[in-house]
Scaffold this motif. Structure first.
Motif, PDB file in Angstrom:
ATOM      1  N   GLY A   1       1.704   0.101  -0.099  1.00  0.00           N
ATOM      2  CA  GLY A   1       0.643   0.583  -0.985  1.00  0.00           C
ATOM      3  C   GLY A   1       0.070  -0.525  -1.833  1.00  0.00           C
ATOM      4  N   LEU A   2       0.998  -1.378  -2.351  1.00  0.00           N
ATOM      5  CA  LEU A   2       0.527  -2.498  -3.155  1.00  0.00           C
ATOM      6  C   LEU A   2      -0.376  -3.428  -2.342  1.00  0.00           C
ATOM      7  CD1 LEU A   2       3.760  -3.361  -5.186  1.00  0.00           C
ATOM      8  CD2 LEU A   2       1.697  -2.207  -6.006  1.00  0.00           C
ATOM      9  N   TRP A   3       0.000  -3.602  -1.069  1.00  0.00           N
ATOM     10  CA  TRP A   3      -0.838  -4.485  -0.239  1.00  0.00           C
ATOM     11  C   TRP A   3      -2.229  -3.904  -0.016  1.00  0.00           C
ATOM     12  CZ3 TRP A   3      -2.855  -3.814   4.730  1.00  0.00           C
ATOM     13  CH2 TRP A   3      -3.396  -4.965   5.312  1.00  0.00           C
ATOM     14  N   LEU A   4      -2.304  -2.594   0.247  1.00  0.00           N
ATOM     15  CA  LEU A   4      -3.615  -1.956   0.441  1.00  0.00           C
ATOM     16  C   LEU A   4      -4.458  -1.969  -0.831  1.00  0.00           C
ATOM     17  CD1 LEU A   4      -2.511   1.139   2.600  1.00  0.00           C
ATOM     18  CD2 LEU A   4      -3.636  -0.949   3.388  1.00  0.00           C
ATOM     19  N   HIS A   5      -3.711  -1.704  -1.946  1.00  0.00           N
ATOM     20  CA  HIS A   5      -4.437  -1.702  -3.221  1.00  0.00           C
ATOM     21  C   HIS A   5      -4.962  -3.095  -3.556  1.00  0.00           C
ATOM     22  CE1 HIS A   5      -5.559  -0.424  -7.250  1.00  0.00           C
ATOM     23  NE2 HIS A   5      -4.842  -1.453  -7.750  1.00  0.00           N
ATOM     24  N   ALA A   6      -4.142  -4.115  -3.311  1.00  0.00           N
ATOM     25  CA  ALA A   6      -4.590  -5.478  -3.593  1.00  0.00           C
ATOM     26  C   ALA A   6      -5.782  -5.873  -2.706  1.00  0.00           C
ATOM     27  CB  ALA A   6      -3.426  -6.439  -3.384  1.00  0.00           C
ATOM     28  N   ASN A   7      -5.775  -5.373  -1.439  1.00  0.00           N
ATOM     29  CA  ASN A   7      -6.890  -5.681  -0.552  1.00  0.00           C
ATOM     30  C   ASN A   7      -8.188  -5.055  -1.071  1.00  0.00           C
ATOM     31  OD1 ASN A   7      -8.224  -6.717   1.666  1.00  0.00           O
ATOM     32  ND2 ASN A   7      -7.645  -5.001   3.000  1.00  0.00           N
TER      33      ASN A   7
END
Length: 696
Positions: free
Chosen positions: A164-170
């Motif tokens: 989730g953090l990766w998607l949010h950061a993207n």
């Protein structure tokens, strides 16, 4: 791409859940098996104690209490005997009514039965023998679903959070790029001179800043939640650890209670033995006294002289032998020269138990106790030899075994011997031949110390009939004398009885022998001690109380008997002067009147020969010129008598040339004394006689 990512994530979730479930399930089964085995072992030990203590009626109560107080579901507790028959049970399962033979093994076994049942099988041993089997049936432990879910959440939540953090950061990166583009355009407009109001929250750059701030706050909140979750897991782990610690403490308390109970039983056992020892006959016996003393034996070493120690133990050995048996004792010649550091109490118990054991199982054997000192090796060898009937093979195997349990009740001579041997740290060698005898040898480590040897006899005379059994007894007699003269001819003993200063020992025969009266007369002579077998001791002791000892006799007992003999008066030094001159005779008699020398006079050779045949003399002064024959001829005839072959004879003459002195010595004279006599020569003669008297 997203579909592959989802399938991969689902595969990871399923694999993690399965692996976690399998590990937890295996750990629960392992912990349950260990608890079940420990409970079965405790119940088996408690059952063994009840069987030893005669409390079979308390076994069922013990099983019921254990079943209700167990920390896991116990279906039934059943005890079978060696024939696979039920002795005691708290609830017999129909499956156990027809038990499987594989359940009854010599070690612990665990069987998983159908219907979620577990069966623990353990043999019950009493004194190294299997007296039965204890089967404990328990239900399968419940699966800890909560722990499995928590681990599943931990292992699956973290990957999902990171994704989730990766998607949010993207997404934020894309928005940031758009905001930077808008800001760049606004800056270009501002550089171009166009008016630009300050950026508001609705503008892309400000919104990006606000979003970044919100993202940081969300990360901090997620981190706090993660820390809280980890703290909660640590708290649960701490609770599990405390629960395990409480169970361990409970187990240690139960063990301590069992130890205290066993200690109390041992104390009661020792108290009962002491009470039995204080009870009048028939409870009083040497074996009962040894049972009491064995409870207080320690490995503490004491310093002893082996000869004194054997003398103290010999009466007990003699009392253990039956009248129809024969016990002999063979001591080492070094027994008086060294002191030993060893566990003497254990050595005494070991010897007594071994003698009683041999006398009990062999009715017609001759027992011989042999002691050998090895100072250079710091070892002591004790050997008990049985000639004739041998020990049973089962007894020999028991002697070669070792004590397995210190809590065992020592109720036999074999167990007393094994315990004493373990305290001595002795090596044992047992050999036996059917109908020929047995040999039991102990090699005992010890420390030697030299000591002052006892005063031994110059010569000791022993008279015995030619009986082979007295040979070991002669070994103890050799410890007391520099020269041992063993006579087996009764006719030779008459000459020995005329020597009152030498110690004489009679190995007495049976009272109904042909020479009983003659033996009795010799026994009443001075400096005489009699040794008799135990079966004839009462007869000979009644004839001469205090001067007859029962065999086997130790060297110290013989020494004490020698010291108790009444002292004999020393014979005076006897001097014979052969001279036909009455003046010389009178002068010599006057000079020796104040001394202890007994003077005899002979006026011719025939008178001298007659006096020598009737009496013994320590010195003879022989005149050469005699009325009837020459002094040399008298000397030659005296030297033919057995009692005068070593008696000093001095030539008593007025003159002597070298050739004449040589003739005197060839005739058998030892030296020459020149006439006339004076005070100086008499003084020299008295000193010479005194020195001769002191050496006798």
């Amino acid at each position: 791409m997203n579909r592959l990512l989802g399938m991969g994530l689902l595969s990871v979730v399923l694999f993690t859940a399965s692996l976690s479930f399998y590990q937890i399930h295996q750990q629960v089964r392992l912990d349950f098996q260990q608890q079940l085995q420990r409970m079965n072992q405790l119940l088996a030990k408690a059952t063994t104690l009840l069987l030893l203590d005669g409390g079979e009626q308390d076994i069922n109560m013990l099983y019921s209490v254990a079943q209700h107080q167990a920390s896991f579901p116990v279906v039934s507790i059943t005890m079978f005997d060696n024939e696979q028959a039920v002795i005691s049970s708290t609830g017999l399962n129909p499956l156990l009514e027809q038990p499987d033979a594989s359940w009854f093994a010599e070690q612990h076994q665990l069987h998983w039965l159908h219907q979620d049942r577990v069966l623990s099988s353990l043999p019950i041993r009493v004194e190294q023998r299997i007296e039965g089997y204890l089967l404990l049936e328990a239900g399968s432990p419940p699966f800890p679903w909560s722990l499995w879910l928590w681990q599943l959440v931990i292992w699956l939540g973290l990957p999902c959070l990171l994704l989730g953090l990766w998607l949010h950061a993207n997404r934020q990166r894309h928005q940031l790029q758009q905001g930077l583009s808008d800001t760049e355009q606004a800056a270009m407009r501002w550089l171009a001179g166009e008016s630009l109001l300050p950026l508001s929250r609705q503008q892309p750059f400000a919104e990006t800043l606000y979003q970044l701030t919100d993202s940081i706050e969300q990360k901090q909140l997620a981190q706090e939640n993660k820390l809280a979750l980890l703290s909660e897991q640590q708290l649960q782990a701490r609770e599990l650890e405390l629960s395990f610690t409480e169970q361990s403490q409970r187990y240690e308390q139960q063990q301590q209670q069992l130890k205290n109970t066993l200690t109390q039983l041992q104390q009661n056992h020792a108290l009962l033995l002491r009470q039995l020892l204080l009870t009048p006959a028939p409870w009083q016996s040497p074996m009962l006294a040894d049972l009491v003393s064995s409870e207080e034996l320690t490995a503490t070493k004491q310093r002893i002289m082996l000869a004194d120690w054997i003398a103290a133990q010999a009466p007990g050995w003699r009392d253990s032998v039956r009248p129809e048996q024969l016990l002999t004792l063979e001591e080492d010649l070094l027994a008086f020269e060294f002191e030993l550091d060893c566990v003497s109490a254990a050595l005494a118990l070991c010897c007594r138990a071994l003698v009683r054991l041999c006398c009990q199982h062999t009715l017609h054997s001759q027992l011989s106790m042999q002691w050998q000192l090895r100072p250079t090796e710091n070892l002591l060898h004790f050997r008990l030899v049985l000639r004739g009937e041998s020990l049973p093979a089962a007894i020999c195997q028991q002697l070669e075994s070792s004590i397995q349990a210190e809590q065992a009740a020592f109720l036999t001579d074999t167990q007393l011997f094994l315990r004493a041997r373990s305290l001595l740290q002795a090596e044992l060698t047992v050999s036996s031949l059917d109908e020929l005898g047995s040999s039991i040898q102990l090699t005992i480590p010890c420390v030697y110390h030299t000591c002052s040897p006892v005063n031994s006899e110059d010569k000791l005379y022993v008279l015995s009939e030619p009986v082979p059994s007295v040979t070991p007894q002669l070994q103890s007699l050799k410890c007391l004398s520099r020269q041992l003269v063993h006579c087996q001819n009764l006719s030779e003993w008459q000459d020995i009885t005329n020597q009152p200063h030498s110690l004489k020992v009679l190995l007495l025969p049976e009272p109904d022998s042909a020479h009983t009266e003659q033996w009795l007369a010799w026994l009443k002579a001075s400096n005489t001690i009699g040794l008799s077998s135990a079966s004839h001791f009462a007869y000979w002791h009644a004839k001469r109380p205090g001067y007859v000892l029962a065999m086997p006799v130790s060297a110290v007992e013989l020494l004490r008997a020698r010291q108790s003999l009444p002292p004999t008066q020393a014979n005076p030094f006897r001097l014979l002067v052969v001279d036909d001159n009455a003046t010389n005779q009178a002068f010599i008699q006057a000079m020796l009147a104040s001394t202890s020398i007994e003077l005899s006079a002979a006026i011719n050779g025939q008178d001298a020969l007659q006096q020598c045949q009737q009496s013994e003399f320590e010195l003879i002064l022989m005149d050469i010129q005699l009325p009837d024959m020459s002094g040399m001829e008298v000397t030659r005839q005296l030297r033919q008598l057995p009692a005068f072959q070593q008696i000093p004879i001095l030539a008593f003459t007025a003159h002597a040339l070298p050739d004449e002195i040589e003739q005197f010595k060839q005739a058998g004279m030892d030296d020459v004394l020149i006439k006339p006599l004076d005070a100086e020569k008499i003084a020299l003669l008295m000193n010479w006689c005194q020195r001769q008297a002191d050496t006798q």
